[in-house]
Design an enzyme around this catalytic site. Sequence first.
Site, short mmCIF file in Angstrom:
data_model
loop_
_atom_site.label_atom_id
_atom_site.label_comp_id
_atom_site.label_asym_id
_atom_site.label_seq_id
_atom_site.Cartn_x
_atom_site.Cartn_y
_atom_site.Cartn_z
N GLU A 7 43.18 41.07 31.44
CA GLU A 7 42.03 41.99 31.37
C GLU A 7 40.85 41.20 30.85
O GLU A 7 40.97 40.49 29.85
CB GLU A 7 42.35 43.17 30.46
CG GLU A 7 41.19 44.06 30.13
CD GLU A 7 40.47 44.63 31.34
OE1 GLU A 7 39.23 44.46 31.41
OE2 GLU A 7 41.12 45.22 32.22
N ASP A 39 39.17 36.17 32.39
CA ASP A 39 38.78 36.49 33.75
C ASP A 39 40.00 36.37 34.68
O ASP A 39 40.65 35.33 34.71
CB ASP A 39 37.67 35.53 34.18
CG ASP A 39 37.22 35.78 35.59
OD1 ASP A 39 37.71 35.07 36.50
OD2 ASP A 39 36.42 36.70 35.79
N GLY A 40 40.29 37.42 35.45
CA GLY A 40 41.44 37.42 36.34
C GLY A 40 41.34 36.39 37.44
O GLY A 40 42.34 35.80 37.84
N ASP A 57 44.18 46.06 39.84
CA ASP A 57 43.47 47.31 39.59
C ASP A 57 42.04 46.91 39.28
O ASP A 57 41.67 46.70 38.13
CB ASP A 57 44.11 48.07 38.43
CG ASP A 57 43.48 49.43 38.21
OD1 ASP A 57 42.71 49.88 39.08
OD2 ASP A 57 43.73 50.04 37.16
N PRO A 64 29.99 41.29 39.81
CA PRO A 64 30.89 40.27 39.28
C PRO A 64 32.29 40.30 39.87
O PRO A 64 33.01 39.31 39.81
CB PRO A 64 30.94 40.57 37.78
CG PRO A 64 30.12 41.76 37.53
CD PRO A 64 29.52 42.22 38.82
#
Length: 180
Positions: A7, A39-40, A57, A64
Amino acid sequence: AAVTLVEIDMAVVDIARKYLAHVHRGAFDDPRLTLRIEDGFAFVWNDTAHYDLIVLDLTDAGGPSAELYTAEFYRACAARLTPTGALTLHVASPVAHPERIQATLAKLRTAFAVVTPYLTAIPLYGGLWMMACCSPTLDPRSLTTLQVDRRVAQRGLKHLQYYNGDTHRAAMALPNFVRA
């Protein structure tokens, strides 16, 4: 079994802990959970582990999060999956955003051999919503109602409010306007 939750914003986790206990049921305190605040996109590119399931999700495409809706990102996710693993994500409303669905599914198909769209009702999003299950090999359409119900029972999943074998099969049945 272990879960890695990535997350970008710790505030999201804090709010979930405080206000959504009925949803997470203590999962944030489960020792099998690894919580990563980052950051994913960077996580997927830099991670070397392989996963049985990746659940995206995401916020809506744009701003962004735009890079999370690219063929390159989907290919990076595919590289993080085990051979029988799957990625699942929400795509868009087939009523309001059919062009977005076509574009997203086309990008997913560059990364995954099997891309299975399915539908569910999401009242918060205004109704009918498309999701997709993507995999090198897994096709959720191959599961019968009985197989799904048996797997749910074998895994001891007692608090499901929606999902069962019938809803699984129903989600895979696409109306003609969605097929088109």
